[in-house]
Scaffold this motif. Structure first.
Motif, short mmCIF file in Angstrom:
data_model
loop_
_atom_site.label_atom_id
_atom_site.label_comp_id
_atom_site.label_asym_id
_atom_site.label_seq_id
_atom_site.Cartn_x
_atom_site.Cartn_y
_atom_site.Cartn_z
N ARG A 17 21.82 -9.20 -18.99
CA ARG A 17 21.87 -9.39 -17.54
C ARG A 17 23.31 -9.28 -17.03
N LEU A 18 24.25 -9.88 -17.74
CA LEU A 18 25.65 -9.81 -17.35
C LEU A 18 26.20 -8.39 -17.47
N LEU A 19 25.86 -7.71 -18.55
CA LEU A 19 26.31 -6.32 -18.73
C LEU A 19 25.86 -5.44 -17.57
N ALA A 20 24.66 -5.66 -17.09
CA ALA A 20 24.12 -4.83 -16.01
C ALA A 20 24.88 -5.00 -14.70
N ARG A 21 25.71 -6.05 -14.59
CA ARG A 21 26.44 -6.33 -13.34
C ARG A 21 27.77 -5.59 -13.23
N VAL A 22 28.31 -5.06 -14.33
CA VAL A 22 29.63 -4.45 -14.28
C VAL A 22 29.56 -2.96 -14.64
N ALA A 73 32.24 -5.52 -22.70
CA ALA A 73 32.46 -5.61 -21.26
C ALA A 73 32.65 -7.08 -20.92
N ASP A 74 33.35 -7.33 -19.82
CA ASP A 74 33.63 -8.71 -19.47
C ASP A 74 33.92 -8.84 -17.99
N GLU A 75 34.06 -10.07 -17.57
CA GLU A 75 34.43 -10.39 -16.19
C GLU A 75 35.13 -11.74 -16.24
N PHE A 76 36.33 -11.82 -15.66
CA PHE A 76 37.11 -13.05 -15.71
C PHE A 76 37.72 -13.37 -14.36
N ASP A 77 37.93 -14.65 -14.12
CA ASP A 77 38.62 -15.14 -12.93
C ASP A 77 39.79 -16.01 -13.41
N ALA A 78 40.99 -15.50 -13.28
CA ALA A 78 42.17 -16.22 -13.77
C ALA A 78 42.39 -17.52 -13.03
N ALA A 79 42.07 -17.55 -11.75
CA ALA A 79 42.31 -18.76 -10.95
C ALA A 79 41.47 -19.94 -11.44
N THR A 80 40.23 -19.67 -11.84
CA THR A 80 39.36 -20.76 -12.31
C THR A 80 39.29 -20.85 -13.83
N ARG A 81 39.98 -19.93 -14.50
CA ARG A 81 39.95 -19.88 -15.97
C ARG A 81 38.52 -19.80 -16.48
N SER A 82 37.76 -18.92 -15.88
CA SER A 82 36.36 -18.78 -16.27
C SER A 82 36.01 -17.30 -16.41
N GLY A 83 34.93 -17.05 -17.13
CA GLY A 83 34.48 -15.68 -17.29
C GLY A 83 33.56 -15.55 -18.48
N TRP A 84 33.22 -14.31 -18.78
CA TRP A 84 32.33 -14.02 -19.89
C TRP A 84 32.75 -12.74 -20.57
N SER A 85 32.31 -12.58 -21.79
CA SER A 85 32.54 -11.38 -22.58
C SER A 85 31.29 -11.11 -23.41
N ASP A 122 22.98 2.08 -29.49
CA ASP A 122 21.86 1.18 -29.70
C ASP A 122 22.34 -0.26 -29.68
N SER A 123 21.57 -1.12 -29.05
CA SER A 123 21.96 -2.54 -28.95
C SER A 123 21.38 -3.32 -30.13
N GLU A 124 21.83 -2.96 -31.33
CA GLU A 124 21.33 -3.60 -32.54
C GLU A 124 21.76 -5.07 -32.62
N MET A 125 22.98 -5.34 -32.22
CA MET A 125 23.48 -6.71 -32.21
C MET A 125 24.17 -6.94 -30.86
N VAL A 126 23.77 -8.00 -30.17
CA VAL A 126 24.34 -8.32 -28.85
C VAL A 126 24.79 -9.78 -28.90
N THR A 127 26.08 -9.99 -28.67
CA THR A 127 26.62 -11.35 -28.66
C THR A 127 27.47 -11.55 -27.41
N GLY A 128 27.58 -12.78 -26.98
CA GLY A 128 28.36 -13.05 -25.78
C GLY A 128 28.87 -14.46 -25.75
N ARG A 129 29.91 -14.64 -24.95
CA ARG A 129 30.52 -15.96 -24.77
C ARG A 129 30.85 -16.14 -23.31
N GLU A 130 30.76 -17.37 -22.87
CA GLU A 130 31.10 -17.72 -21.48
C GLU A 130 32.01 -18.92 -21.49
N LEU A 131 33.01 -18.85 -20.64
CA LEU A 131 33.94 -19.96 -20.47
C LEU A 131 33.91 -20.34 -18.99
N THR A 132 33.58 -21.59 -18.72
CA THR A 132 33.57 -22.05 -17.32
C THR A 132 34.72 -23.01 -17.14
#
Length: 134
Positions: A17-22, A73-85, A122-132
């Motif tokens: 879902r996150l990948l589809a946004r960027v 792929a990722d998305e980060f906000d330096a001001a809030t120190r949050s994002g995902w990869s 191919d999306s054989e392995m999909v991993t992700g991390r989020e920092l809020t």
């Protein structure tokens, strides 16, 4: 001021879902026995594989066709120190000519493309991390 951050691993569905946004991510591959990274435009196809459009004669195509690669792929906000990869790992392959031409909703490339081809990872392995942040 001390900020309290929360870190969590993401499940496959959330990652996709996150990948589809960027629109831009990075292909990680091997070039002359060394790691290489290239930013590219991409989209996800119906089976959650990563699609990217590039030139048929490009160094990228020669390096990744048939190889196992990573895509990030990722998305980060330096001001809030949050994002995902999110990282997708799988085999890259060129879509055959007719199939590639039929995928008109494949990604547009921001770079000039000559004799374009679609590459599927191919999306054989999909991993992700989020920092809020706090």
């Amino acid at each position: 001021m001390v900020l309290q951050n929360d870190f969590r691993a993401l499940d496959r569905r959330t990652c996709l879902r996150l990948l589809a946004r960027v629109p831009v991510g990075r292909v990680v591959y091997t070039k002359q026995a060394l790691p290489a990274v290239l930013p590219v435009n991409f989209c996800l196809d119906a089976d959650s594989s990563v699609l990217l459009r590039t030139s048929a004669g490009s160094d990228l195509v020669r390096a990744i066709d048939g190889a196992v690669v990573a895509f990030e792929a990722d998305e980060f906000d330096a001001a809030t120190r949050s994002g995902w990869s999110v990282v997708v790992t799988g085999r890259a392959s060129l879509l055959p000519g007719a199939e590639g031409r039929e995928l008109l909703d494949g990604p547009d490339s921001w770079m000039p493309v000559r004799d374009d081809v679609l590459v599927r990872i191919d999306s054989e392995m999909v991993t992700g991390r989020e920092l809020t942040g706090a």
